[in-house]
Design a protein around this motif. Structure first.
Motif, PDB file in Angstrom:
ATOM      1  N   SER A 158       0.860  -1.177   0.000  1.00 18.91           N
ATOM      2  CA  SER A 158       0.000   0.000   0.000  1.00 18.91           C
ATOM      3  C   SER A 158       0.899   1.231   0.000  1.00 18.91           C
ATOM      4  CB  SER A 158      -0.917  -0.001   1.217  1.00 18.91           C
ATOM      5  OG  SER A 158      -0.167  -0.086   2.402  1.00 18.91           O
TER       6      SER A 158
ATOM      7  N   ALA B 244      -3.075  11.245   1.416  1.00 19.51           N
ATOM      8  CA  ALA B 244      -3.861  10.274   0.657  1.00 19.51           C
ATOM      9  C   ALA B 244      -3.225   8.906   0.769  1.00 19.51           C
ATOM     10  CB  ALA B 244      -3.966  10.690  -0.807  1.00 19.51           C
TER      11      ALA B 244
ATOM     12  N   SER C 169      -4.597   1.463  -1.683  1.00 18.99           N
ATOM     13  CA  SER C 169      -4.322   0.058  -1.411  1.00 18.99           C
ATOM     14  C   SER C 169      -3.396  -0.535  -2.474  1.00 18.99           C
ATOM     15  CB  SER C 169      -5.634  -0.726  -1.366  1.00 18.99           C
ATOM     16  OG  SER C 169      -6.286  -0.661  -2.632  1.00 18.99           O
TER      17      SER C 169
ATOM     18  N   SER D  24      -8.869   0.775  -3.408  1.00 21.26           N
ATOM     19  CA  SER D  24      -9.323   1.525  -2.243  1.00 21.26           C
ATOM     20  C   SER D  24      -8.433   2.733  -2.014  1.00 21.26           C
ATOM     21  CB  SER D  24      -9.290   0.627  -1.002  1.00 21.26           C
ATOM     22  OG  SER D  24      -9.681   1.348   0.144  1.00 21.26           O
ATOM     23  N   THR D  25      -9.062   3.886  -1.797  1.00 19.24           N
ATOM     24  CA  THR D  25      -8.325   5.115  -1.530  1.00 19.24           C
ATOM     25  C   THR D  25      -8.962   5.860  -0.357  1.00 19.24           C
ATOM     26  OG1 THR D  25      -9.648   6.359  -3.131  1.00 19.24           O
ATOM     27  CG2 THR D  25      -7.591   5.398  -3.931  1.00 19.24           C
ATOM     28  N   ASN D  26      -8.133   6.655   0.307  1.00 19.68           N
ATOM     29  CA  ASN D  26      -8.621   7.505   1.382  1.00 19.68           C
ATOM     30  C   ASN D  26      -7.880   8.831   1.338  1.00 19.68           C
ATOM     31  OD1 ASN D  26     -10.595   5.999   3.168  1.00 19.68           O
ATOM     32  ND2 ASN D  26      -8.924   4.528   3.096  1.00 19.68           N
ATOM     33  N   TYR D  27      -8.570   9.886   1.789  1.00 20.53           N
ATOM     34  CA  TYR D  27      -7.999  11.232   1.750  1.00 20.53           C
ATOM     35  C   TYR D  27      -8.261  11.959   3.056  1.00 20.53           C
ATOM     36  CZ  TYR D  27      -8.105  10.289  -3.269  1.00 20.53           C
ATOM     37  OH  TYR D  27      -7.930   9.727  -4.507  1.00 20.53           O
ATOM     38  N   THR D  28      -7.347  12.825   3.403  1.00 15.35           N
ATOM     39  CA  THR D  28      -7.626  13.706   4.512  1.00 15.35           C
ATOM     40  C   THR D  28      -8.714  14.692   4.068  1.00 15.35           C
ATOM     41  OG1 THR D  28      -6.586  15.098   6.195  1.00 15.35           O
ATOM     42  CG2 THR D  28      -5.893  15.467   3.925  1.00 15.35           C
ATOM     43  N   ASP D  29      -9.509  15.129   5.027  1.00 13.28           N
ATOM     44  CA  ASP D  29     -10.694  15.918   4.688  1.00 13.28           C
ATOM     45  C   ASP D  29     -10.372  17.165   3.863  1.00 13.28           C
ATOM     46  OD1 ASP D  29     -12.593  15.305   7.768  1.00 13.28           O
ATOM     47  OD2 ASP D  29     -12.350  14.126   5.929  1.00 13.28           O
TER      48      ASP D  29
ATOM     49  N   LYS E 283     -10.162  16.306   0.048  1.00 12.26           N
ATOM     50  CA  LYS E 283     -11.208  15.510  -0.613  1.00 12.26           C
ATOM     51  C   LYS E 283     -11.887  16.334  -1.703  1.00 12.26           C
ATOM     52  CE  LYS E 283     -12.336  12.317   3.135  1.00 12.26           C
ATOM     53  NZ  LYS E 283     -13.338  11.938   4.171  1.00 12.26           N
TER      54      LYS E 283
END
Length: 113
Positions: free
Chosen positions: A32, A48, A51, A56-61, A64
């Protein structure tokens, strides 16, 4: 794994930049990855995460809807597309394999108002 980030620079607010990270070694596709940033006088921040497969991804607010992380496992490349940049995005951005604790050398992003 060695990580080489590039693509930083000076841009006006509202502009865009695309950061790239070239990874050497055979473990890239199994790891990852993430982009972190650190502004002067501030703590390092996870921007950010993606995976291993990229599904799959994620971001700090705060980023976004403006930033997009992606990867090309065939080319051992990680990317961060940054749109609608703001002065508060000014920082040194690092390409990271967090579970392996591998860090690139950083690339400077400066957003002028």
């Amino acid at each position: 794994v060695q990580l080489q980030a590039s693509g930083g620079g000076l841009v006006q607010a509202g502009g865009s930049l695309r950061l790239s990270c070239a990874a050497s070694g055979s473990v890239f596709s199994a790891a990852s990855m993430a982009w972190y940033r650190q502004a002067p006088g501030k703590q390092r921040e996870l921007v950010a995460f993606i995976s291993r497969s990229g599904s799959s991804t994620n971001y700090t607010d705060s980023v976004k809807g403006r930033f997009t992380i992606s990867r090309d496992n065939g080319k051992n490349m990680l990317y961060l597309q940054m749109n609608s940049l703001k002065p508060e995005d000014t920082a040194t951005y690092y390409c990271v394999a967090p579970k392996l604790n591998y860090w690139g050398q950083g690339t400077q992003v400066t957003v002028s108002s």
